[in-house]
Each structure stands twice: as structure tokens, then as C-alpha cells.
Write an enzyme that holds these catalytic residues in place. Structure first.
Site, short mmCIF file in Angstrom:
data_model
loop_
_atom_site.label_atom_id
_atom_site.label_comp_id
_atom_site.label_asym_id
_atom_site.label_seq_id
_atom_site.Cartn_x
_atom_site.Cartn_y
_atom_site.Cartn_z
N ASP A 1 11.68 -6.01 26.58
CA ASP A 1 10.89 -7.12 26.06
C ASP A 1 11.23 -8.41 26.79
O ASP A 1 12.25 -8.48 27.48
CB ASP A 1 11.06 -7.27 24.53
CG ASP A 1 12.52 -7.36 24.08
OD1 ASP A 1 13.42 -7.39 24.93
OD2 ASP A 1 12.74 -7.40 22.86
N ASN B 1 14.44 -9.08 10.68
CA ASN B 1 13.27 -8.65 9.90
C ASN B 1 12.89 -7.19 10.20
O ASN B 1 11.82 -6.74 9.83
CB ASN B 1 12.06 -9.57 10.19
CG ASN B 1 11.66 -9.56 11.66
OD1 ASN B 1 12.22 -8.79 12.46
ND2 ASN B 1 10.69 -10.37 12.02
N HIS C 1 12.62 -5.89 13.27
CA HIS C 1 11.89 -5.66 14.53
C HIS C 1 12.72 -4.86 15.52
O HIS C 1 13.95 -4.91 15.50
CB HIS C 1 11.34 -6.95 15.13
CG HIS C 1 12.33 -7.89 15.74
ND1 HIS C 1 12.45 -9.20 15.34
CD2 HIS C 1 13.23 -7.74 16.74
CE1 HIS C 1 13.38 -9.80 16.06
NE2 HIS C 1 13.87 -8.93 16.92
N GLU D 1 7.19 -6.91 15.88
CA GLU D 1 7.42 -7.53 14.59
C GLU D 1 6.85 -6.65 13.47
O GLU D 1 6.06 -5.73 13.74
CB GLU D 1 6.74 -8.91 14.56
CG GLU D 1 7.26 -9.89 15.62
CD GLU D 1 8.62 -10.49 15.29
OE1 GLU D 1 9.41 -9.86 14.54
OE2 GLU D 1 8.91 -11.60 15.79
C1 GLP Z 1 15.75 -10.15 20.05
C2 GLP Z 1 15.28 -9.01 20.94
C3 GLP Z 1 15.56 -7.65 20.32
C4 GLP Z 1 16.98 -7.58 19.81
C5 GLP Z 1 17.19 -8.65 18.77
C6 GLP Z 1 18.57 -8.59 18.14
O1 GLP Z 1 14.82 -10.48 19.09
N1 GLP Z 1 13.88 -9.10 21.19
O2 GLP Z 1 15.31 -6.65 21.30
O3 GLP Z 1 17.19 -6.31 19.25
O4 GLP Z 1 17.01 -9.90 19.42
O5 GLP Z 1 19.38 -9.68 18.51
P1 GLP Z 1 20.86 -9.88 18.08
O6 GLP Z 1 21.64 -8.75 18.66
O7 GLP Z 1 21.26 -11.20 18.68
O8 GLP Z 1 20.90 -9.88 16.60
#
Ligand code: GLP
Length: 249
Positions: free
Chosen positions: A68, A134, A136, A141
Site C-alpha cells: 500500500d 479499525n 484494516h 478500510e
Molecule cells: C498503516 C498501513 C497498514 C499497517 C497499519 C498498522 O495504516 N497501511 O498496512 O498494517 O498502518 O500500523 P502500526 O503497525 O503502526 O499500528
């Protein structure tokens, strides 16, 4: 088999991910892998890089597929996921093959060409995923269709807030849109490893594993995959019942 494994600490989770990569590389020195961004992954990438530096892991043949990215950002944007992955994983581990999303100009033909690029490499062997607050996965989302493909999406307010820390003065504000592999795209990987650490992930992880399999909690959809595994630390896995070690759809 769909398995949940709970470890005492994030460091142990990191060790388990690195072990898994070692097994994959022993069987195939050219695996196709997606790696997520996010703070959850920092100890994991530190461990992987450390094993690559002392010769326990040779990652130079790994073919990385981007999962992403923010829409409209170019390679020079410091807060881009490309820059983040280069800094924390690819460059220190000596990985040079990186099939990136057409984030700067995500036209339908460019998105289709990106998916063709995954197929041309024989598909993804291992999709490593984080989980958003949330539920995702990547930037899918809540409400994302289970059969969605790589596309442009609007980011949830909570997701933008969670990512604000990466967008310093020079990069201005968190973009409102992103480009993400779709859930259908992700589920085509031969195996999936979802990583969750920290108490703030405990409730959503529990919902993803024990609530209904639903597009409202995108991470729950990995339970429809025959080779999905969840690795969590004790804080994120604190609601997990050890009696229920095999999750069922
Ligand atoms: C972002 C990325 C996701 C990732 C998420 C978790 O939103 N798009 O791919 O899984 O962050 O982030 P963190 O590990 O900082 O909680």
C-alpha cells in the site's frame, strides 16, 4: 491450517517472523513477499536486518511487492511507504527488487499493470500484514469488498490520525487517499502472516479472530484463507483463549 500464536514479547514475535523467512528462503531463494509498514514492523525488520548482516538470512533474492501507499506521492516524499521500507528493510537487508504501486499516477491501466506484475512473478508466496486500529489490512478500510482488487481508496479519519506522526512539516499533511492491494489481491497469496503487537490492538484483534467474518472488519477476512497465521504478543493477544488456538471461519 489457521493458527494463532501468542508470544511473550514483540521481540519474540520478531524472531518468529525472521524464522519463518529463513524457512521460506531455504525452500526458495527467490520468494515473492509483501511487507507492510508501521511501527509494529520495526522490531521485526530490525531482527531481519540483523540476521542478514550476520549472515543468518540472505535476502538478496527476495522479490518484494508493495502492499500500500499514499496516493499522489512520489519517491522523494520522506513519509511515503516506499521511502520507509527502503530505510527500515530493503536497503539495510540488500534487497533490490521492489515492485511498487503506481501511487503517483494510479490510473486504471497502471493499476492493472501492477497486478500483472504480481502474476508475472508467479504470485505472492507470503503476504505479511499488520492490522489497523479499525481492523484494516493494507489500506483496505472497513467496508472494503472481500473480492476487491488493487485500487485507489479514501482513508478513514482514524487511519489518517494514526499516521499523522509520519507527516512532519516538510511533507505537510496526511494524504486523504491511498493506493492499496485489494483484499481479493491479498487473499491470492499462498500464505498470510498477520502481525499484531501492543495492548491497543487487543480489542480489534479479538474481533477479527472471534467475531463474524465480515467486510466491516477487513482483517477477519483472512480467516477464509487456508494458510493464514496470526502472530501476536501477549498484550495484543490478551483476549485470546488458548483453548481456541485454531481459529475457524
Ligand atoms: C498503516 C498501513 C497498514 C499497517 C497499519 C498498522 O495504516 N497501511 O498496512 O498494517 O498502518 O500500523 P502500526 O503497525 O503502526 O499500528
Amino acid at each position: 491450517m489457521r493458527t494463532v500464536r501468542i508470544f511473550d514479547s514483540p521481540a519474540q514475535v520478531a524472531g518468529a517472523v525472521a524464522d519463518r523467512l529463513g524457512e521460506l528462503l531455504a525452500a526458495n531463494p527467490r520468494p515473492v513477499i509483501t511487507f507492510p509498514t508501521g511501527s509494529t514492523m520495526l522490531p521485526v525488520y530490525d531482527e531481519i536486518v540483523s540476521r542478514s548482516k550476520d549472515g543468518r538470512l540472505d535476502l538478496r533474492g527476495v522479490q518484494v511487492i508493495q502492499l500500500d501507499e499514499y496516493a499522489g506521492v512520489d519517491d522523494q516524499t520522506a513519509a511515503s511507504f516506499r521511502a520507509w521500507l527502503h530505510e527500515h528493510l530493503l536497503d539495510p537487508a540488500g534487497i533490490t527488487e521492489f515492485h511498487t504501486l503506481p501511487a503517483h499516477d494510479p490510473t486504471p491501466p497502471a493499476l492493472a499493470a501492477y497486478e500483472d506484475g504480481i502474476r508475472a512473478r508467479g504470485g505472492v508466496d507470503l503476504a505479511i500484514l499488520g492490522i489497523g486500529g479499525n481492523g484494516h489490512i493494507a489500506f483496505n478500510e472497513p467496508g472494503s469488498p472481500a473480492d476487491s482488487r488493487t485500487r485507489v481508496v479514501d482513508l478513514d479519519r482514524r487511519t489518517r490520525q494514526a499516521n499523522e506522526r509520519y507527516w512532519t512539516n516538510a511533507d505537510a499533511f496526511v494524504p486523504t487517499r491511498a493506493v492499496t492491494q485489494g483484499i481479493g489481491t491479498i487473499l491470492e497469496a499462498r500464505s498470510i502472516l498477520l502481525i499484531a503487537t501492543g495492548a491497543e490492538k487487543a480489542d480489534i484483534l479479538h474481533e477479527a479472530l472471534n467475531g463474524p467474518v465480515t467486510e466491516h472488519v477487513p482483517a477477519s477476512l483472512i480467516r477464509s484463507h487456508p494458510h493464514a497465521e496470526v502472530l501476536a504478543d501477549a498484550a495484543a493477544g490478551r483476549h485470546h483463549d488458548v483453548e481456541d488456538d485454531r481459529i475457524s471461519a
